[in-house]
Motif scaffolding. Sequence first.
Motif, mmCIF file in Angstrom:
data_model
loop_
_atom_site.group_PDB
_atom_site.id
_atom_site.type_symbol
_atom_site.label_atom_id
_atom_site.label_comp_id
_atom_site.label_asym_id
_atom_site.label_seq_id
_atom_site.Cartn_x
_atom_site.Cartn_y
_atom_site.Cartn_z
ATOM 1 N N UNK A 61 -7.694 15.697 7.306
ATOM 2 C CA UNK A 61 -7.297 15.867 5.917
ATOM 3 C C UNK A 61 -7.487 14.642 5.052
ATOM 4 N N UNK A 62 -7.898 13.502 5.663
ATOM 5 C CA UNK A 62 -8.121 12.266 4.908
ATOM 6 C C UNK A 62 -9.000 11.350 5.757
ATOM 7 N N UNK A 63 -10.288 11.352 5.464
ATOM 8 C CA UNK A 63 -11.237 10.617 6.300
ATOM 9 C C UNK A 63 -11.072 9.106 6.208
ATOM 10 N N UNK B 47 -9.886 10.384 21.270
ATOM 11 C CA UNK B 47 -10.002 11.192 22.479
ATOM 12 C C UNK B 47 -9.016 10.668 23.520
ATOM 13 N N UNK B 48 -7.911 11.403 23.737
ATOM 14 C CA UNK B 48 -6.830 10.981 24.631
ATOM 15 C C UNK B 48 -6.219 9.650 24.187
ATOM 16 N N UNK B 49 -6.233 9.429 22.885
ATOM 17 C CA UNK B 49 -5.631 8.233 22.294
ATOM 18 C C UNK B 49 -4.728 8.673 21.134
ATOM 19 N N UNK B 50 -3.556 8.053 21.035
ATOM 20 C CA UNK B 50 -2.551 8.470 20.056
ATOM 21 C C UNK B 50 -2.167 7.295 19.160
ATOM 22 N N UNK B 51 -2.300 7.474 17.851
ATOM 23 C CA UNK B 51 -1.831 6.479 16.883
ATOM 24 C C UNK B 51 -0.323 6.679 16.702
ATOM 25 N N UNK C 115 -1.930 11.251 8.222
ATOM 26 C CA UNK C 115 -0.826 10.472 8.777
ATOM 27 C C UNK C 115 0.467 10.817 8.051
ATOM 28 N N UNK C 116 0.384 10.957 6.742
ATOM 29 C CA UNK C 116 1.573 11.220 5.937
ATOM 30 C C UNK C 116 2.201 12.570 6.265
ATOM 31 N N UNK D 136 0.836 -1.207 0.000
ATOM 32 C CA UNK D 136 0.000 0.000 0.000
ATOM 33 C C UNK D 136 0.865 1.248 0.000
ATOM 34 N N UNK D 137 0.342 2.325 -0.569
ATOM 35 C CA UNK D 137 1.093 3.579 -0.639
ATOM 36 C C UNK D 137 0.772 4.504 0.527
ATOM 37 N N UNK D 138 -0.250 4.181 1.316
ATOM 38 C CA UNK D 138 -0.623 4.999 2.470
ATOM 39 C C UNK D 138 -1.425 4.147 3.450
ATOM 40 N N UNK D 139 -1.338 4.494 4.723
ATOM 41 C CA UNK D 139 -2.158 3.814 5.723
ATOM 42 C C UNK D 139 -3.609 4.221 5.530
ATOM 43 N N UNK D 140 -4.535 3.302 5.796
ATOM 44 C CA UNK D 140 -5.952 3.615 5.726
ATOM 45 C C UNK D 140 -6.702 2.740 6.719
ATOM 46 N N UNK D 141 -7.867 3.240 7.139
ATOM 47 C CA UNK D 141 -8.690 2.493 8.081
ATOM 48 C C UNK D 141 -7.973 2.239 9.396
ATOM 49 N N UNK D 142 -8.216 1.064 9.980
ATOM 50 C CA UNK D 142 -7.547 0.660 11.217
ATOM 51 C C UNK D 142 -6.371 -0.233 10.839
#
Length: 307
Positions: free
Chosen positions: A118-120, A127-131, A71-72, A29-35
């Motif tokens: 910027x990318x749904x 909420x108080x969670x970090x990817x 993310x990018x 894949x060229x970008x992360x998406x979803x979970x």
Amino acid sequence: MAFLLSPILVLFFLADIFSEVKAQNPNPPTAFSGFPTVGSIVNDWKFLGCSTEIDGRALTGKSYSEDNMTIDSCQEFCTKNNYMLAGLEYGRECYCGRFLQPPAGYIYQKDCNMPCKGNEKQMCGGNSRVSIFNNTQFKGPSALKTLPDSTWTYVSCYMEPLYGRALSNLIKADDRMTVPMCTQACQGAGYAYAGLEYGRECWCGADKSPDLEDASDPQCAMQCDMPCGGDANSICGGRGAISIYKDSAKTSQKMRRHHGNDHGDYHDYGHGPINADIGARKGRFVKVVRRSPDGTRQVEREERVSL
């Protein structure tokens, strides 16, 4: 007599092999998406998981926020600022760091469920969670350990003391600062020690302050993590942390300890085995509670950070 394959059969044979290899190794894949799956890698960035947020931040490096967050774009920002970790929160906030600050830790992945502004199609924390993402090819600036044709050698990175300074004299500040620029300035002024801080400050001293805490431990509240203004490949201290060099050609003189009388009973236990609690406070300090080496007592002190 040798057996010869016709050109057409050879082409069919190669095409069959190619299609099988492609099936086993589809285009990445060229970008992360979803979970994203924990451990998945896209463009050399590895998804580490969904982390809890804490007071003082799970990632304590540079940050920014915007309504066009992806993310990018966050990953690009952290790379440019010499951080290996990129974290996204609330769909629009980007945080950078070199380690996950305790007691933050990874939890249920789908708690990071806010689409990026910027990318749904991407999830940017919650909420108080970090990817949290890790740049697997990260090669940032490092301490310049040896200086060619010089008597100066690298000692270590130290946290500035709560009272006084690691080195007593600010010789110069320059946005084009380099390690040789600082060591030459200190040498010219007759000092045995040189230190660099904030990427642009040059400090000198006849000796370094005693009982300095080594900041090489990644759990330290402060880090030597700022590139030199004039040399992006070398580190020139950090926020409240100083990269110290020594001139082996000079004999250092002992300096007085810079603790006031009201702090005579203070004893620093270093980083200890456990960093029990770090809470952000207003101003330039955090309160740090550490356990003594034998684990029987807790010692509380304040340490400098940039808030």
